[in-house]
Design an enzyme around this catalytic site. Structure first.
Site, PDB file in Angstrom:
ATOM      1  N   TYR A  89       0.848  -1.188   0.000  1.00 30.73           N
ATOM      2  CA  TYR A  89       0.000   0.000   0.000  1.00 30.73           C
ATOM      3  C   TYR A  89       0.890   1.246   0.000  1.00 30.73           C
ATOM      4  O   TYR A  89       0.620   2.211  -0.704  1.00 30.73           O
ATOM      5  CB  TYR A  89      -0.909   0.014   1.242  1.00 30.73           C
ATOM      6  CG  TYR A  89      -1.886  -1.136   1.284  1.00 30.73           C
ATOM      7  CD1 TYR A  89      -3.054  -1.113   0.524  1.00 30.73           C
ATOM      8  CD2 TYR A  89      -1.644  -2.245   2.084  1.00 30.73           C
ATOM      9  CE1 TYR A  89      -3.957  -2.166   0.564  1.00 30.73           C
ATOM     10  CE2 TYR A  89      -2.535  -3.304   2.135  1.00 30.73           C
ATOM     11  CZ  TYR A  89      -3.689  -3.268   1.370  1.00 30.73           C
ATOM     12  OH  TYR A  89      -4.568  -4.310   1.410  1.00 30.73           O
ATOM     13  N   HIS A 119      -5.688  -7.825  -4.847  1.00 27.50           N
ATOM     14  CA  HIS A 119      -5.125  -8.899  -4.012  1.00 27.50           C
ATOM     15  C   HIS A 119      -3.596  -8.904  -4.062  1.00 27.50           C
ATOM     16  O   HIS A 119      -2.955  -9.510  -3.216  1.00 27.50           O
ATOM     17  CB  HIS A 119      -5.696 -10.262  -4.434  1.00 27.50           C
ATOM     18  CG  HIS A 119      -5.381 -10.669  -5.837  1.00 27.50           C
ATOM     19  ND1 HIS A 119      -6.128 -10.240  -6.917  1.00 27.50           N
ATOM     20  CD2 HIS A 119      -4.403 -11.452  -6.335  1.00 27.50           C
ATOM     21  CE1 HIS A 119      -5.611 -10.764  -8.025  1.00 27.50           C
ATOM     22  NE2 HIS A 119      -4.563 -11.498  -7.696  1.00 27.50           N
TER      23      HIS A 119
END
Length: 163
Positions: A89, A119
């Site tokens: 992230y 994912h």
């Protein structure tokens, strides 16, 4: 007009949704009984079948993810991650001059699962982070394992969604 088709995957039922000649939705769940397979849905269904057979290839049909400009930027960055590769992230946030939580929020709002492969985005410590589709992080783990990502581990606390 929207058209949908269901696809049975090794990890559960999946629904593809098209509007015109674009895929606008791909989510875990069951298709309505009155599903209609259009040409783009047929191509997307074949792509998913190939994906689950281990043939990882680029999309050969158009997708349109409706969201904010910022979400679309994040989804474009995520769509560029090839099968078998992960990013964090934080990696994506740095590239877009944003924050990891904002990237995680966009992942959670992704209307086109697997095709826009959220994912493949992990927490900074290598943990799975979160996943809003299928059976949550278990599905994320299965998808990554399917793609050959061996170093996936559960974070100390998967309740801490984004690092």
């Amino acid at each position: 007009m929207l058209a949908t088709v269901g696809v049975q995957t090794p990890y559960g039922s999946f629904v593809l949704t098209a509007e015109g000649d674009e895929i606008v939705g791909a989510q875990w769940g069951r298709a309505p009984r009155a599903a209609t397979e259009t040409p783009v849905l047929r191509r997307a269904r074949r792509w998913l079948e190939d994906y689950f057979a281990g043939n990882f290839r680029a999309l050969d049909f158009p997708v349109r993810a409706d969201g904010t400009h910022f979400q679309r930027e994040i989804w474009a960055a995520i769509a560029a991650i090839p099968a078998g590769v992960t990013r964090t992230y934080g990696d994506i946030a740095r590239d877009l001059k944003s924050g990891p939580r904002a990237v995680g929020g966009a992942c959670g709002a992704n209307p086109i699962a697997i095709l826009i492969p959220c994912h493949r985005v992990l927490a900074a410590d290598g943990g799975l982070g979160g996943y809003s589709g299928g059976h949550g992080v278990a599905t994320k783990h299965q998808l990554l394992t399917h793609e050959g990502v061996a170093a996936v581990r559960a974070a100390k606390s998967e309740a801490r969604l984004f690092a």
